[in-house]
Write a protein that holds these residues in place. Structure first.
Motif: not given
Length: 431
Positions: A150-156, A161-165
């Motif tokens: 779950i952590g990997i899915l949420v972090s990915s 989003r960070v990459r888009d920013v």
């Protein structure tokens, strides 16, 4: 997690030992209530009754640990009469059907001095404990792995989003002030994106207002200045007095200078438009430099300068050919303009790890370190070059073109003179 498993293991082992000691204590209470001479007979009876699946094992020993009867053949080590129970593996009789792994053993001294030893089989409880611990370990593993998944899915998702920013921020840093951060979601990143976008909207609005005002002033004033130039051109210089003719010529020159400044301002405004990138194509660096050299070699010779070229770049770059030629023209024109007679101007190009680099250097007065960032400002003129005619907009045009291409332009000392280095590759890497 290992601490929780260990705590559960210790609690279950303690509970198993307590229950075994409790059952052995009941055995001792039964045998201590019998006459001493009947104890061997009752031990044999208990052994016969548990022949198929014994749980308790018995041994009767003398005070010096000699065996009297029972299915425990030797006195267990470390067992003290009337002491605490211990975990042990006593030697059992060969006819015993089972050989348990876990035995809890206690000893009691009888009235005649003999010692009764009872060992209780706790294999079932030990196996149950092992099953429980195994289940706990597997449950913990499932929880940990599930949490990691779950952590990997949420972090990915957040990393995307960070990459888009980051991608949009790079576009803004490269001059695309119309780009906006993605606002999907209801968390802190989305809130920050909304605030940044609002700030960008305000900045873009103010920049457009300032730019529009400057462009409007330049455009509106250009027409009357052209009229003034036309009127001045109609005045016949031969009909003026000897004192007025130079003033007329000076007025014509000043008018022409104002028109050149307006043209330069409009040119910078055009270059700074990001839409010019749509016309980019492959540009041969060697051909670009040779064309500029062919144009300015005669100019340098006319000014008594030595013009040298050293072109070793054979690659192509993505760019606007007319704008890049304008950059070289400005740099070479400045180098020739500010280099005294007998000096030298060098145009070179070389290949680097990231791309080609074009260098224009001269043996003129150069630019002091404190002024090297200021010379790119509009209308800035150094004290060392203020006597040379010019508008102070040439390097501003160069900087606008360099920013449009995302190249890098640096000024350094040529000992003597100025060295201008143009790195022809993108300084911001797109994802």
């Amino acid at each position: 997690m290992s601490g929780v498993v260990y705590l559960n293991y210790w609690n279950s082992a303690s509970y198993t030992a307590t229950q075994a000691d409790y059952n052995i204590a009941w055995q001792f209470a039964y045998f201590s209530a019998l006459p001493v001479n009947k104890v061997p007979m009752q031990i044999a009876a208990h052994i016969r009754s548990e022949m198929r699946r014994p749980i308790n094992f018995y041994g009767l020993f003398t005070g010096d640990h000699q065996r009297i009867t029972g299915d425990i053949l030797a006195y267990p080590e470390n067992v003290r009469p009337d002491g605490d129970g211990i975990w042990s593996k006593p030697v059992l009789a060969g006819q015993t059907a089972v050989h348990p792994e876990y035995l809890r053993t206690k000893a009691m001294k009888l009235e005649n001095g003999d010692i009764l030893v009872v060992s209780r089989d706790v294999d079932e409880m030990a196996r149950l404990r092992a099953y429980m611990l195994g289940g706990l370990v597997w449950s913990a593993a499932i929880v940990v792995l599930g949490g990691l998944a779950i952590g990997i899915l949420v972090s990915s998702s957040q990393l995307r989003r960070v990459r888009d920013v980051r991608r949009v921020v790079q576009q803004i840093a490269m001059g695309d002030f119309e780009a906006r951060l993605p606002q999907a979601g209801r968390d802190e990143i989305a809130w920050l994106s909304i605030m940044v976008n609002h700030m960008l909207d305000e900045m873009s609005r103010l920049m457009h207002e300032v730019k529009g005002a400057c462009d409007g002033i330049a455009h509106d004033l250009r027409t009357p200045v052209i009229h003034i130039r036309s009127l001045l051109a109609r005045i016949p210089a031969g009909q003026l007095s000897q004192a007025h003719a130079p003033l007329l010529e000076q007025a014509r020159e000043e008018t022409e200078d104002v028109l050149q400044r307006f043209a330069a301002i409009m040119r910078i405004s055009e270059i700074e438009s990001i839409k010019r990138k749509k016309g980019f194509s492959d540009v041969d660096v060697d051909a670009l430099c040779r064309k500029a050299a062919d144009l300015y070699q005669p100019v340098a010779a006319a000014n008594g300068l030595t013009f040298r070229i050293d072109l070793r770049a054979r690659s192509t770059i993505r760019g606007d050919y007319p704008l890049l030629f304008e950059v070289l023209a400005n740099l070479l024109d400045n180098a020739i303009k500010f280099t005294p007679e007998g000096g030298c101007v060098l145009l070179s190009a070389e290949e680097g790890h990231d791309g080609p680099t074009i260098v224009v250097s001269d043996s003129g007065p150069g630019i002091p370190d404190a002024e090297r960032s200021a010379v790119f400002q509009r209308f800035y003129r150094s004290d060392l070059t203020s006597v040379v005619p010019g508008s102070g907009l040439g390097l501003s045009i160069v900087q606008a073109v360099v920013r449009l291409h995302d190249f890098s332009l640096t000024l350094s000392d040529a000992h003597p003179g100025l060295c201008v280095r143009l790195d022809c590759w993108a300084q911001f890497k797109r994802d």
